[in-house]
Design a protein around this motif. Structure first.
Motif, PDB file in Angstrom:
ATOM      1  N   PRO A  53      -0.165  16.348 -13.020  1.00  0.00           N
ATOM      2  CA  PRO A  53       1.019  16.254 -12.148  1.00  0.00           C
ATOM      3  C   PRO A  53       1.354  17.606 -11.503  1.00  0.00           C
ATOM      4  O   PRO A  53       1.226  18.661 -12.142  1.00  0.00           O
ATOM      5  CB  PRO A  53       2.140  15.830 -13.110  1.00  0.00           C
ATOM      6  CG  PRO A  53       1.443  15.240 -14.294  1.00  0.00           C
ATOM      7  CD  PRO A  53       0.130  15.968 -14.415  1.00  0.00           C
ATOM      8  N   ILE A  54       1.799  17.536 -10.231  1.00  0.00           N
ATOM      9  CA  ILE A  54       2.203  18.763  -9.522  1.00  0.00           C
ATOM     10  C   ILE A  54       3.648  18.671  -9.030  1.00  0.00           C
ATOM     11  O   ILE A  54       4.097  19.499  -8.256  1.00  0.00           O
ATOM     12  CB  ILE A  54       1.272  19.074  -8.323  1.00  0.00           C
ATOM     13  CG1 ILE A  54       1.176  17.874  -7.355  1.00  0.00           C
ATOM     14  CG2 ILE A  54      -0.100  19.514  -8.808  1.00  0.00           C
ATOM     15  CD1 ILE A  54       0.450  18.177  -6.044  1.00  0.00           C
ATOM     16  N   GLY A  55       4.379  17.617  -9.457  1.00  0.00           N
ATOM     17  CA  GLY A  55       5.753  17.415  -8.990  1.00  0.00           C
ATOM     18  C   GLY A  55       5.792  16.433  -7.839  1.00  0.00           C
ATOM     19  O   GLY A  55       4.755  16.095  -7.253  1.00  0.00           O
ATOM     20  N   ASP A 133       2.826  13.491   8.969  1.00  0.00           N
ATOM     21  CA  ASP A 133       2.117  12.285   8.545  1.00  0.00           C
ATOM     22  C   ASP A 133       0.654  12.416   8.951  1.00  0.00           C
ATOM     23  O   ASP A 133       0.292  12.207  10.107  1.00  0.00           O
ATOM     24  CB  ASP A 133       2.772  11.066   9.213  1.00  0.00           C
ATOM     25  CG  ASP A 133       2.035   9.777   8.897  1.00  0.00           C
ATOM     26  OD1 ASP A 133       1.034   9.820   8.145  1.00  0.00           O
ATOM     27  OD2 ASP A 133       2.452   8.724   9.411  1.00  0.00           O
ATOM     28  N   GLY A 134      -0.179  12.763   7.970  1.00  0.00           N
ATOM     29  CA  GLY A 134      -1.594  12.991   8.246  1.00  0.00           C
ATOM     30  C   GLY A 134      -2.355  11.732   8.614  1.00  0.00           C
ATOM     31  O   GLY A 134      -3.478  11.819   9.092  1.00  0.00           O
ATOM     32  N   SER A 135      -1.757  10.534   8.406  1.00  0.00           N
ATOM     33  CA  SER A 135      -2.454   9.319   8.843  1.00  0.00           C
ATOM     34  C   SER A 135      -2.507   9.267  10.368  1.00  0.00           C
ATOM     35  O   SER A 135      -3.275   8.509  10.946  1.00  0.00           O
ATOM     36  CB  SER A 135      -1.783   8.057   8.276  1.00  0.00           C
ATOM     37  OG  SER A 135      -0.607   7.737   8.982  1.00  0.00           O
ATOM     38  N   ILE A 220       0.717   7.523   2.539  1.00  0.00           N
ATOM     39  CA  ILE A 220       1.942   6.870   3.016  1.00  0.00           C
ATOM     40  C   ILE A 220       2.173   7.326   4.440  1.00  0.00           C
ATOM     41  O   ILE A 220       2.413   8.515   4.673  1.00  0.00           O
ATOM     42  CB  ILE A 220       3.138   7.277   2.122  1.00  0.00           C
ATOM     43  CG1 ILE A 220       2.885   6.793   0.691  1.00  0.00           C
ATOM     44  CG2 ILE A 220       4.438   6.702   2.667  1.00  0.00           C
ATOM     45  CD1 ILE A 220       3.850   7.350  -0.329  1.00  0.00           C
ATOM     46  N   GLY A 221       2.055   6.389   5.389  1.00  0.00           N
ATOM     47  CA  GLY A 221       2.245   6.841   6.765  1.00  0.00           C
ATOM     48  C   GLY A 221       2.162   5.727   7.772  1.00  0.00           C
ATOM     49  O   GLY A 221       1.898   4.573   7.442  1.00  0.00           O
ATOM     50  N   GLY A 222       2.337   6.119   9.024  1.00  0.00           N
ATOM     51  CA  GLY A 222       2.429   5.189  10.124  1.00  0.00           C
ATOM     52  C   GLY A 222       1.165   4.417  10.399  1.00  0.00           C
ATOM     53  O   GLY A 222       1.210   3.305  10.912  1.00  0.00           O
TER      54      GLY A 222
HETATM   55  N1  SAM Z   1      -5.501  17.771  -2.342  1.00  0.00           N
HETATM   56  C1  SAM Z   1      -4.389  17.952  -3.231  1.00  0.00           C
HETATM   57  C2  SAM Z   1      -4.574  19.110  -4.169  1.00  0.00           C
HETATM   58  O1  SAM Z   1      -5.624  19.768  -4.133  1.00  0.00           O
HETATM   59  O2  SAM Z   1      -3.627  19.361  -4.915  1.00  0.00           O
HETATM   60  C3  SAM Z   1      -4.072  16.720  -4.014  1.00  0.00           C
HETATM   61  C4  SAM Z   1      -3.514  15.670  -3.165  1.00  0.00           C
HETATM   62  S1  SAM Z   1      -2.579  14.430  -3.940  1.00  0.00           S
HETATM   63  C5  SAM Z   1      -3.810  13.517  -4.811  1.00  0.00           C
HETATM   64  C6  SAM Z   1      -2.247  13.467  -2.464  1.00  0.00           C
HETATM   65  C7  SAM Z   1      -1.298  14.131  -1.522  1.00  0.00           C
HETATM   66  O3  SAM Z   1      -1.283  13.380  -0.322  1.00  0.00           O
HETATM   67  C8  SAM Z   1       0.144  14.156  -2.016  1.00  0.00           C
HETATM   68  O4  SAM Z   1       0.621  15.473  -2.025  1.00  0.00           O
HETATM   69  C9  SAM Z   1       0.890  13.278  -1.027  1.00  0.00           C
HETATM   70  O5  SAM Z   1       2.219  13.690  -0.786  1.00  0.00           O
HETATM   71  C10 SAM Z   1       0.018  13.439   0.206  1.00  0.00           C
HETATM   72  N2  SAM Z   1       0.166  12.393   1.201  1.00  0.00           N
HETATM   73  C11 SAM Z   1       0.299  11.048   1.046  1.00  0.00           C
HETATM   74  N3  SAM Z   1       0.389  10.439   2.238  1.00  0.00           N
HETATM   75  C12 SAM Z   1       0.318  11.414   3.185  1.00  0.00           C
HETATM   76  C13 SAM Z   1       0.341  11.419   4.602  1.00  0.00           C
HETATM   77  N4  SAM Z   1       0.463  10.291   5.322  1.00  0.00           N
HETATM   78  N5  SAM Z   1       0.240  12.602   5.247  1.00  0.00           N
HETATM   79  C14 SAM Z   1       0.112  13.770   4.558  1.00  0.00           C
HETATM   80  N6  SAM Z   1       0.083  13.826   3.208  1.00  0.00           N
HETATM   81  C15 SAM Z   1       0.169  12.667   2.531  1.00  0.00           C
END
Ligand code: SAM
Length: 224
Positions: A53-55, A133-135, A220-222
């Motif tokens: 977990p990272i928070g 939103d990276g999607s 999670i995104g558009g």
């Molecule tokens: N690569 C990260 C690392 O090295 O710590 C671990 C990533 S964690 C498994 C997935 C991450 O994707 C989370 O921080 C989450 O908030 C992010 N995330 C989920 N949906 C996203 C989105 N649409 N756009 C950007 N980030 C997103």
């Protein structure tokens, strides 16, 4: 055991033994101090063979999965990469250590800010982190400090794209931003069952190949 010893053991037992061979990838894992990316309450598990977990309900992925994604991406010094899901910033640091220019996007502002601060302190100048939103791909507007619907990003901008959150299908904006000959790696599937998938772009065609089973938090995104 000292952190350096734990890191050496992680590389030998978790990566080399499972077939990670790219010397650039192994050197980056041997160098980047993973424990700095893990919150104090979980730091003892920094080099363990599982996610931590990272928070904000998110995780730093298992070292082997980070290494496999990195190796399959085939990053090269000076190459331009997109990293969706910055999280702790560890995957971003591994790519930056290899010498690629990394554009990284994270939807949770506190994670993006923590990762930005740490990577700056570590001296990586070849990284840019934005909240968004990276999607929808890499945001082209001035770096927003909140999650917004972003304007379309430039076409075919990246020779590699890594998505570290699971989607039911590949978001179209990411396919649009992948350069010819580029490689995109993304976990695809449901919350309970996912396949890490490599997509290669050849002209206007996209070839898909499964890499392994995996389990990531959701994208999670558009466009998801
Ligand atoms: N690569 C990260 C690392 O090295 O710590 C671990 C990533 S964690 C498994 C997935 C991450 O994707 C989370 O921080 C989450 O908030 C992010 N995330 C989920 N949906 C996203 C989105 N649409 N756009 C950007 N980030 C997103």
């Amino acid at each position: 055991m000292e952190w350096d010893d734990q890191r050496r053991r992680m590389v030998a037992d978790q990566l080399i033994q499972r077939g990670i061979r790219d010397p650039k990838v192994l050197a980056a894992f041997a160098k980047v101090p993973r424990h700095l990316f893990v919150p104090p309450g979980h730091r003892a598990d920094s080099y363990s063979d599982h996610p931590v977990p990272i928070g904000a309900g998110q995780t730093i992925s298992q070292p082997y999965i980070v290494a496999l994604m990195t190796q399959e991406l085939r990053p090269r010094p000076g190459g331009r990469l997109l990293d969706v899901g910055t999280g702790s910033g560890y995957q971003t640091a591994i790519l930056a250590e290899i010498g690629s220019f990394v554009c990284s996007v994270e939807r949770i502002p506190e994670l993006a800010e923590g990762a930005s601060k740490l990577l700056k302190e570590m001296g990586y100048a070849n990284v840019e982190i934005r909240v968004g939103d990276g999607s929808l791909g890499w945001p082209t507007a001035a770096a927003p400090r909140r999650v917004v619907a972003l304007p379309p990003a430039p076409a075919a901008a990246f020779e590699g794209i890594l998505v570290t959150a699971a989607a039911s299908a590949v978001p179209q904006p990411l396919l649009d931003q992948l350069a010819e000959g580029g490689r995109l790696i993304i976990p695809l599937g449901s919350a309970l069952s996912q396949t890490l998938t490599l997509i290669e772009r050849e002209g206007k065609q996209f070839q898909s190949r499964p890499l392994c089973d995996c389990l990531f938090v959701p994208l999670i995104g558009g466009e998801e």
